[in-house]
Design an enzyme around this catalytic site. Structure first.
Site, PDB file in Angstrom:
ATOM      1  N   ARG A 169     -17.295 -53.133 -45.996  1.00  0.00           N
ATOM      2  CA  ARG A 169     -18.056 -53.615 -47.151  1.00  0.00           C
ATOM      3  C   ARG A 169     -17.721 -55.080 -47.345  1.00  0.00           C
ATOM      4  O   ARG A 169     -16.576 -55.492 -47.095  1.00  0.00           O
ATOM      5  CB  ARG A 169     -17.634 -52.885 -48.433  1.00  0.00           C
ATOM      6  CG  ARG A 169     -18.359 -51.582 -48.692  1.00  0.00           C
ATOM      7  CD  ARG A 169     -19.826 -51.783 -49.080  1.00  0.00           C
ATOM      8  NE  ARG A 169     -20.489 -50.522 -49.325  1.00  0.00           N
ATOM      9  CZ  ARG A 169     -21.068 -49.760 -48.402  1.00  0.00           C
ATOM     10  NH1 ARG A 169     -21.095 -50.130 -47.143  1.00  0.00           N
ATOM     11  NH2 ARG A 169     -21.653 -48.622 -48.738  1.00  0.00           N
ATOM     12  N   GLU A 196     -23.950 -59.849 -50.383  1.00  0.00           N
ATOM     13  CA  GLU A 196     -25.122 -59.700 -49.511  1.00  0.00           C
ATOM     14  C   GLU A 196     -26.343 -59.255 -50.329  1.00  0.00           C
ATOM     15  O   GLU A 196     -26.179 -58.566 -51.334  1.00  0.00           O
ATOM     16  CB  GLU A 196     -24.829 -58.705 -48.376  1.00  0.00           C
ATOM     17  CG  GLU A 196     -24.553 -57.289 -48.837  1.00  0.00           C
ATOM     18  CD  GLU A 196     -24.134 -56.378 -47.673  1.00  0.00           C
ATOM     19  OE1 GLU A 196     -23.222 -56.722 -46.913  1.00  0.00           O
ATOM     20  OE2 GLU A 196     -24.751 -55.297 -47.570  1.00  0.00           O
ATOM     21  N   HIS A 239     -26.070 -55.821 -42.108  1.00  0.00           N
ATOM     22  CA  HIS A 239     -25.694 -54.485 -42.600  1.00  0.00           C
ATOM     23  C   HIS A 239     -26.524 -53.381 -41.922  1.00  0.00           C
ATOM     24  O   HIS A 239     -27.244 -52.627 -42.595  1.00  0.00           O
ATOM     25  CB  HIS A 239     -25.824 -54.415 -44.126  1.00  0.00           C
ATOM     26  CG  HIS A 239     -24.988 -53.330 -44.742  1.00  0.00           C
ATOM     27  ND1 HIS A 239     -24.425 -53.414 -45.980  1.00  0.00           N
ATOM     28  CD2 HIS A 239     -24.623 -52.101 -44.273  1.00  0.00           C
ATOM     29  CE1 HIS A 239     -23.765 -52.298 -46.266  1.00  0.00           C
ATOM     30  NE2 HIS A 239     -23.872 -51.478 -45.219  1.00  0.00           N
ATOM     31  N   ILE A 240     -26.384 -53.307 -40.608  1.00  0.00           N
ATOM     32  CA  ILE A 240     -27.200 -52.346 -39.844  1.00  0.00           C
ATOM     33  C   ILE A 240     -26.352 -51.354 -39.040  1.00  0.00           C
ATOM     34  O   ILE A 240     -26.874 -50.691 -38.138  1.00  0.00           O
ATOM     35  CB  ILE A 240     -28.173 -53.080 -38.872  1.00  0.00           C
ATOM     36  CG1 ILE A 240     -27.416 -54.037 -37.935  1.00  0.00           C
ATOM     37  CG2 ILE A 240     -29.264 -53.799 -39.645  1.00  0.00           C
ATOM     38  CD1 ILE A 240     -28.253 -54.541 -36.765  1.00  0.00           C
TER      39      ILE A 240
HETATM   40  C1  8YV Z   1     -26.095 -47.956 -45.274  1.00  0.00           C
HETATM   41  C2  8YV Z   1     -23.587 -47.998 -45.491  1.00  0.00           C
HETATM   42  O1  8YV Z   1     -26.959 -48.584 -44.406  1.00  0.00           O
HETATM   43  O2  8YV Z   1     -23.525 -45.661 -45.592  1.00  0.00           O
HETATM   44  C3  8YV Z   1     -23.039 -46.715 -45.976  1.00  0.00           C
HETATM   45  O3  8YV Z   1     -22.078 -46.742 -46.762  1.00  0.00           O
HETATM   46  O4  8YV Z   1     -23.052 -49.007 -45.747  1.00  0.00           O
HETATM   47  C4  8YV Z   1     -24.776 -48.016 -44.641  1.00  0.00           C
HETATM   48  O5  8YV Z   1     -24.752 -46.954 -43.751  1.00  0.00           O
HETATM   49  C5  8YV Z   1     -26.454 -48.433 -46.586  1.00  0.00           C
HETATM   50  O6  8YV Z   1     -25.478 -48.491 -47.542  1.00  0.00           O
HETATM   51  C6  8YV Z   1     -27.589 -47.528 -47.004  1.00  0.00           C
HETATM   52  O7  8YV Z   1     -27.807 -47.547 -48.280  1.00  0.00           O
END
Ligand code: 8YV
Length: 331
Positions: free
Chosen positions: A239, A268, A286-287
């Protein structure tokens, strides 16, 4: 009367169709992240909400949405949701663990490899038309195979990364986590617990996979970066906020560490401007969990939770991945 739910972000039509089998569903067709007053307005009269990692579910929102009974997220990380506040308002919360573990570990490993082997930096060089000759040290990076992998945060995704490193790439695996794994699991992963300073000092490639909380805010900043080898890389798929981005940009600019791979950022989708100007960083938006099958599985799990939390479907009253299951039976 059918209960009403809100899908706060655009998601696969099949997921919405499943919700519509049980509820009246309001959707977010523009897929903009609604400002908080708008989210609160749309939640009036809604019994449940499908969220992602971008919606903030906090005390003021809960106080303003008395009909809300379930908040179901398709993300595994839930630092955007105040779970104790939800519990005190009688709101069931679920996240989406497990379904994204291997996909996210694949990406973490890919980002670490791209960082170590300078893939993005060299691609930009090629696209700019600067490749005119071969040379012996052109974009020479560091090895991944046989190197020491440092995993900061040894939950499900951390363990999946450790497994890839140890079994696939012959890496020596060190990890730091608040709680140690069972000796049998450590042996299976070929991973050794060390304190945080030792991890930072000894690893060649640091991969950060800790959940965000007040306790993990700026877990890696100037002091921690100062402990790392100048040849080391840092990869953050956890994060934004776990790493002090300004401190990291400075460490990259001065080559305090060799390179970084970042999929998550403080604030972000804004990215610290200094990170955009240093060449030795691979940046992705964030992918890490973004494979099509996995994103479908994440959405499906959130839908399963929402249907069950609101007392419908075959698992009525038993949402599979509830975070405050003490509320079960009260949804
Ligand atoms: C997501 C993520 O893409 O699952 C999580 O905690 O950070 C990612 O997989 C994103 O948060 C989807 O809302």
């Amino acid at each position: 009367m059918r209960r009403q739910v809100l899908a706060a972000r655009a998601v696969f039509p099949e997921a919405i169709a499943r919700l519509r089998e049980h509820f009246d569903v309001e959707t977010n067709d523009s897929d903009e992240v609604w400002p908080q007053p708008e989210l609160i307005r749309r939640l009036q009269g809604k019994a449940g909400v499908f969220v992602t990692g971008t919606e903030k579910i906090d005390e003021p929102l809960l106080a303003a949405c008395p009909d809300l009974r379930a908040v179901c997220s398709m993300a595994v990380g839930y630092n955007n949701i105040d779970v104790p506040a939800c519990t005190s308002h009688g709101v069931l919360v679920s996240n989406a663990p497990d379904v994204l573990t291997e996909t996210t570990a694949d990406f973490g490993f890919a980002l670490m490899m791209a960082t170590a082997r300078r893939i993005a930096e060299s691609e930009h060089f090629l696209r700019r038309g600067e490749w005119t000759k071969w040379s012996v040290d052109m974009f020479a990076g560091s090895d991944v195979h046989g190197a020491t992998l440092g995993v900061l945060g040894m939950g499900r995704i951390g363990q999946a990364i450790a497994r890839r490193g140890a079994l696939g790439f012959g890496m020596k695996v060190l990890y730091h986590n608040r709680s140690r794994l069972d000796a049998a699991v450590e042996a299976q992963l070929g991973a050794r617990w060390v304190d945080k300073a030792t991890l930072l000092r000894d690893c060649d490639h640091l991969v950060i996979v800790v959940p965000y909380s007040a306790a993990s805010h700026h877990l890696v900043g100037t002091a921690e970066l100062a402990l790392m080898k100048p040849t080391a890389t840092l990869t953050n798929i956890a994060r934004g906020g776990v790493v002090d981005d300004a401190a990291l940009a400075a460490a990259l600019r001065t080559r305090r560490i060799a390179a970084a791979g970042l999929d998550v950022f403080e604030g972000e989708p804004q990215v610290h401007p200094a990170l955009l100007t240093v060449p030795n960083v691979v940046l992705t938006p964030h992918i890490a969990s973004a494979s099509i099958p996995t994103r479908r599985a994440m959405a499906d799990l959130a839908v399963d939770n929402l249907i069950a939390a609101l007392g419908a479907g075959p698992s009525a009253g038993k949402p599979p991945t509830a975070l405050n299951p003490a509320l079960l039976g009260h949804a």
